[in-house]
Design a protein around this motif. Sequence first.
Motif, mmCIF file in Angstrom:
data_model
loop_
_atom_site.group_PDB
_atom_site.id
_atom_site.type_symbol
_atom_site.label_atom_id
_atom_site.label_comp_id
_atom_site.label_asym_id
_atom_site.label_seq_id
_atom_site.Cartn_x
_atom_site.Cartn_y
_atom_site.Cartn_z
ATOM 1 N N VAL A 179 -2.223 -0.914 9.365
ATOM 2 C CA VAL A 179 -2.206 -1.871 8.250
ATOM 3 C C VAL A 179 -1.483 -1.265 7.044
ATOM 4 O O VAL A 179 -0.643 -1.912 6.404
ATOM 5 N N LEU A 180 -1.787 -0.001 6.753
ATOM 6 C CA LEU A 180 -1.166 0.644 5.592
ATOM 7 C C LEU A 180 0.340 0.791 5.790
ATOM 8 O O LEU A 180 1.114 0.663 4.842
ATOM 9 N N ALA A 181 0.736 1.031 7.031
ATOM 10 C CA ALA A 181 2.175 1.126 7.307
ATOM 11 C C ALA A 181 2.842 -0.223 7.035
ATOM 12 O O ALA A 181 3.941 -0.287 6.469
ATOM 13 N N ALA A 182 2.173 -1.305 7.435
ATOM 14 C CA ALA A 182 2.730 -2.642 7.211
ATOM 15 C C ALA A 182 2.741 -2.996 5.723
ATOM 16 O O ALA A 182 3.663 -3.641 5.232
ATOM 17 N N ALA A 183 1.711 -2.564 5.007
ATOM 18 C CA ALA A 183 1.605 -2.889 3.579
ATOM 19 C C ALA A 183 2.563 -2.060 2.734
ATOM 20 O O ALA A 183 2.955 -2.476 1.637
ATOM 21 N N ALA A 184 2.942 -0.887 3.239
ATOM 22 C CA ALA A 184 3.752 0.043 2.443
ATOM 23 C C ALA A 184 5.048 -0.601 1.959
ATOM 24 O O ALA A 184 5.533 -0.293 0.864
ATOM 25 N N GLY A 185 5.605 -1.501 2.775
ATOM 26 C CA GLY A 185 6.850 -2.159 2.401
ATOM 27 C C GLY A 185 6.726 -3.032 1.164
ATOM 28 O O GLY A 185 7.728 -3.395 0.563
ATOM 29 N N PHE A 186 5.499 -3.369 0.777
ATOM 30 C CA PHE A 186 5.272 -4.235 -0.390
ATOM 31 C C PHE A 186 4.686 -3.463 -1.574
ATOM 32 O O PHE A 186 4.227 -4.048 -2.534
ATOM 33 N N LEU A 187 4.696 -2.133 -1.456
ATOM 34 C CA LEU A 187 4.071 -1.313 -2.509
ATOM 35 C C LEU A 187 5.031 -0.253 -3.026
ATOM 36 O O LEU A 187 5.700 0.437 -2.237
ATOM 37 N N LYS A 188 5.095 -0.133 -4.351
ATOM 38 C CA LYS A 188 5.786 1.021 -4.942
ATOM 39 C C LYS A 188 4.867 2.235 -4.855
ATOM 40 O O LYS A 188 5.302 3.343 -4.575
ATOM 41 N N SER A 189 3.590 2.014 -5.144
ATOM 42 C CA SER A 189 2.617 3.107 -5.053
ATOM 43 C C SER A 189 2.527 3.585 -3.613
ATOM 44 O O SER A 189 2.588 2.787 -2.677
ATOM 45 N N LYS A 190 2.393 4.893 -3.462
ATOM 46 C CA LYS A 190 2.180 5.444 -2.122
ATOM 47 C C LYS A 190 0.683 5.601 -1.884
ATOM 48 O O LYS A 190 -0.030 6.149 -2.719
ATOM 49 N N ILE A 191 0.242 5.120 -0.733
ATOM 50 C CA ILE A 191 -1.180 5.175 -0.405
ATOM 51 C C ILE A 191 -1.383 6.042 0.828
ATOM 52 O O ILE A 191 -0.644 5.917 1.810
ATOM 53 N N SER A 192 -2.402 6.871 0.768
ATOM 54 C CA SER A 192 -2.768 7.663 1.941
ATOM 55 C C SER A 192 -4.160 7.271 2.417
ATOM 56 O O SER A 192 -5.116 7.232 1.647
ATOM 57 N N GLY A 193 -4.240 6.996 3.704
ATOM 58 C CA GLY A 193 -5.543 6.739 4.319
ATOM 59 C C GLY A 193 -5.947 7.896 5.218
ATOM 60 O O GLY A 193 -6.753 7.714 6.128
ATOM 61 N N ASN A 194 -5.413 9.074 4.915
ATOM 62 C CA ASN A 194 -5.622 10.226 5.814
ATOM 63 C C ASN A 194 -7.076 10.652 5.927
ATOM 64 O O ASN A 194 -7.447 11.297 6.901
ATOM 65 N N ASN A 195 -7.858 10.343 4.908
ATOM 66 C CA ASN A 195 -9.273 10.758 4.968
ATOM 67 C C ASN A 195 -10.208 9.624 5.384
ATOM 68 O O ASN A 195 -11.429 9.799 5.400
ATOM 69 N N LEU A 196 -9.633 8.475 5.718
ATOM 70 C CA LEU A 196 -10.477 7.358 6.159
ATOM 71 C C LEU A 196 -11.077 7.676 7.530
ATOM 72 O O LEU A 196 -10.471 8.393 8.324
ATOM 73 N N PRO A 197 -12.244 7.123 7.805
ATOM 74 C CA PRO A 197 -12.795 7.292 9.154
ATOM 75 C C PRO A 197 -11.871 6.639 10.173
ATOM 76 O O PRO A 197 -11.163 5.688 9.850
ATOM 77 N N THR A 198 -11.885 7.167 11.391
ATOM 78 C CA THR A 198 -11.027 6.599 12.430
ATOM 79 C C THR A 198 -11.839 6.021 13.584
ATOM 80 O O THR A 198 -11.292 5.458 14.520
ATOM 81 N N SER A 199 -13.143 6.189 13.524
ATOM 82 C CA SER A 199 -13.964 5.578 14.578
ATOM 83 C C SER A 199 -15.382 5.416 14.065
ATOM 84 O O SER A 199 -15.730 5.970 13.031
#
Lengths: 281, 237
Positions: free
Chosen positions: B217-237
């Motif tokens: 989702v973040l990869a898809a949203a990145a195209g609409f954002l100037k701000s860079k977002i990292s979800g690296n610490n989000l849970p994955t399961s």
Amino acid sequence: MNFASILKMMSEQDSEFFEKTSQRRSLLKDFGKKIALTAVPFALGSLFTKAYGQNGRGSARSTDSILEVLNFALTLEYLERDFYKQALDNNAGMPFIPAAQLAGIQSIYQHEAAHVSFLVAAIQGAGGTPVSGLTFDFTAGGAFPGATSSYNMFLAVAQTFEDTGVRAYKGRAGELMGDNAVLTAALNIHSVEARHASHIRMVRKNNTGDPLVAGNPKPWITGNASNVGTTAVQASYNGEEITQQAGVNIAGFVSGDAASESFDEPLTKDQVLAIVDPFIN
Amino acid sequence: MKKENLEQNQVEEVLQMSGVSRRHFLALSGGLAVAGIFATMSSCKKDKDPQVMPDGTIDLGSGDIGILNYAYALEQLEAAFYTRVAESSFSSGFSASEQALLTDIRDHEIAHREFFKAALAGNAIPALEVNFDAIDFGSRTSVLNAARTFEDLGVQAYNGAGQLITTGDYLVLAGKIVSVEARHAAYIRDLITPNSFGSADIIDSNGMDMHKMPSEVLAAAAGFLKSKISGNNLPTS
């Protein structure tokens, strides 16, 4: 379900529960932390699922509670599937659905039929027995005459079923926490019911001269308005008028109407059963 | 009476095992009922708090706070989009009825955004800068296609995030929001093509919406954002 009754249920159905949990120090630490952070029934429900889900000996207990939710969902899906099936069958004999709307209704029917198939398979796969043999009276004893043969009434009942379905899945999703596959499947069905509700609501909005349309239907629910000109469906909309969420006053950001529209509210199992009961023979 | 005593003993047994005294437990649960569920969030410091990193990247944080910030980021994006739509494109071929409903959607997204901001309080990520260069706000088609992308993505994002949430109340809140996003999605899709509210490109053979995990989702949203977002610490399961 409250804290005491969950404990009671566990102690009655599996006396090994406490022994099991006491062997799980790390889990209990997690439980302690969760008590501090969240509402108690959810914390306990989560512990409960983990304690059994990770232990083959006790897996049947957690499966039972999930199977109960799935059979509840299956009951609603049978109701919806058979409703659209009967309407489409009737329409084939004596058309009452405008040609431009037929594809949409067929699409909804196909989704509901797929939900039924999925839930039956999921319940059987988990070793359970899917509910069966349900028959329905879509007029609910005459309250909704022509529900599957008269266009305006058909739309009114369809909208009510879809909006109720959204609220029903929402109300029970929490009980599926800890089983990621089942929870995600339920969420993926839940949002499809919302798509259906939105579509039917717009069809009603554009159904010029429909005497059963009250007020101004939108794809979303405004206040607790059913937009159906009978109080018979009101139970499916009561409680939707909330404009406070988790202590935050949403009406402080947008209008009261938008505040109520922007969050759909859950129904409890008992509320849903009371709503659908008149339709079940 | 005997049964009640038994239950009470069991409650105390569980509490003892979890290292919480009964009195402490009651104080905690009573406090929660009064304070509301988000009041405790600021004391819920996990390993990775949300933060702006030295290169300006916004890290959403970890755990439930991270997931709530993830939702907050998506709602910021949607609210900004519909705000622009309402400002700039109502002259481009939307009927009065459509304008009214698109304005409703704008208000719903603002409500969601402000809800997360208020609920997250000190744990909220900053306001995001958007990039809508790819959208022609003077074109009905461009606006509706972008709206469809945002709404379907929102549904898929919430559906995927459900399993990552550990607190039941937050799951219910996400559920309250995702069905409204699905209502939006169906409306927008029907505007583009009648009866496409649940067509096969988004609904699978089980009659289900698809779900996406945060990385996708973040990869898809990145195209609409100037701000860079990292979800690296989000849970994955």
